[in-house]
Design a protein around this motif. Structure first.
Motif, mmCIF file in Angstrom:
data_model
loop_
_atom_site.group_PDB
_atom_site.id
_atom_site.type_symbol
_atom_site.label_atom_id
_atom_site.label_comp_id
_atom_site.label_asym_id
_atom_site.label_seq_id
_atom_site.Cartn_x
_atom_site.Cartn_y
_atom_site.Cartn_z
ATOM 1 N N ASP A 8 0.801 -1.223 0.000
ATOM 2 C CA ASP A 8 0.000 0.000 0.000
ATOM 3 C C ASP A 8 0.840 1.283 0.000
ATOM 4 O O ASP A 8 0.297 2.381 0.128
ATOM 5 C CB ASP A 8 -0.972 0.010 1.176
ATOM 6 C CG ASP A 8 -0.279 -0.028 2.534
ATOM 7 O OD1 ASP A 8 0.959 -0.179 2.583
ATOM 8 O OD2 ASP A 8 -0.982 0.086 3.552
ATOM 9 N N TYR A 11 -0.381 4.312 -1.959
ATOM 10 C CA TYR A 11 -1.521 4.991 -1.345
ATOM 11 C C TYR A 11 -1.033 6.082 -0.403
ATOM 12 O O TYR A 11 -1.465 7.233 -0.474
ATOM 13 C CB TYR A 11 -2.388 3.975 -0.596
ATOM 14 C CG TYR A 11 -3.454 4.604 0.277
ATOM 15 C CD1 TYR A 11 -4.640 5.076 -0.274
ATOM 16 C CD2 TYR A 11 -3.266 4.728 1.656
ATOM 17 C CE1 TYR A 11 -5.620 5.662 0.526
ATOM 18 C CE2 TYR A 11 -4.243 5.308 2.457
ATOM 19 C CZ TYR A 11 -5.409 5.767 1.890
ATOM 20 O OH TYR A 11 -6.366 6.350 2.679
ATOM 21 N N LEU A 22 -5.309 4.586 -5.894
ATOM 22 C CA LEU A 22 -5.862 3.271 -5.576
ATOM 23 C C LEU A 22 -5.415 2.258 -6.619
ATOM 24 O O LEU A 22 -5.264 2.592 -7.798
ATOM 25 C CB LEU A 22 -7.392 3.331 -5.529
ATOM 26 C CG LEU A 22 -7.982 4.207 -4.418
ATOM 27 C CD1 LEU A 22 -9.496 4.301 -4.573
ATOM 28 C CD2 LEU A 22 -7.617 3.666 -3.046
ATOM 29 N N TRP A 33 -8.628 -3.381 -2.906
ATOM 30 C CA TRP A 33 -8.442 -2.718 -1.611
ATOM 31 C C TRP A 33 -8.967 -3.609 -0.527
ATOM 32 O O TRP A 33 -10.100 -4.088 -0.647
ATOM 33 C CB TRP A 33 -9.155 -1.355 -1.587
ATOM 34 C CG TRP A 33 -8.662 -0.542 -0.424
ATOM 35 C CD1 TRP A 33 -9.328 -0.315 0.740
ATOM 36 C CD2 TRP A 33 -7.409 0.116 -0.306
ATOM 37 N NE1 TRP A 33 -8.552 0.448 1.578
ATOM 38 C CE2 TRP A 33 -7.371 0.715 0.958
ATOM 39 C CE3 TRP A 33 -6.285 0.227 -1.140
ATOM 40 C CZ2 TRP A 33 -6.267 1.440 1.413
ATOM 41 C CZ3 TRP A 33 -5.203 0.941 -0.682
ATOM 42 C CH2 TRP A 33 -5.199 1.547 0.573
ATOM 43 N N VAL A 90 -14.343 0.886 -3.267
ATOM 44 C CA VAL A 90 -13.342 0.982 -2.205
ATOM 45 C C VAL A 90 -13.911 1.808 -1.060
ATOM 46 O O VAL A 90 -14.561 2.825 -1.282
ATOM 47 C CB VAL A 90 -12.037 1.613 -2.741
ATOM 48 C CG1 VAL A 90 -11.067 1.928 -1.614
ATOM 49 C CG2 VAL A 90 -11.397 0.701 -3.774
#
Length: 133
Positions: A8, A11, A22, A33, A90
């Motif tokens: 991640d 992000y 994303l 996600w 998400v």
């Protein structure tokens, strides 16, 4: 500030620079996600990161009236929302800018802005959600 080199990381890097990034699967183009290395739907290893607008709706929310660890920088009470990002499925957690303490409504339109929250001694990139008037 970035949050390491995990799946991640883009992000967190995006939020730190004011963008919502994303991941989408390289195989089936499904939004992934939480971020991972392998798609849970088709099994493809690999994803590409796409910038999204911070438009969302309230999926769930709670108002916190009592202090607990790592929230010392937040004014009580504070309202947390789980926001469903428009057109991708998400859901992201963030604080609702809610000076009047009006209860959010499930499905209510929100817009996010990049921010930071002090957690212990660290400034963590976050999203602050506001109602669309």
């Amino acid at each position: 500030m970035t949050r390491g080199d995990g799946a991640d990381a883009p992000y967190w890097e995006g939020l730190a620079t004011g963008r919502l990034m994303l991941p989408r699967c390289d195989g089936c183009d499904r939004w992934m996600w939480p971020a991972g290395r392998r798609c849970g739907l088709c099994g493809t290893i690999g994803s590409h990161w796409v910038e999204r607008s911070m438009a969302a709706t309230v999926f769930s929310w709670t108002r916190t009236w009592h202090r607990f660890g790592m929230t010392e920088s937040l004014e009580l009470p504070f309202t947390s929302v789980v926001a469903a990002v428009d057109n991708c499925g998400v859901r992201l957690l963030g604080l609702l800018e809610d000076p009047d303490r009006i209860d959010p409504r499930i499905g209510e339109a929100l817009v996010g802005r990049p921010s930071h929250t002090l957690v212990g001694a660290d400034q963590i990139p976050t999203i602050r959600w506001s109602r669309i008037s």
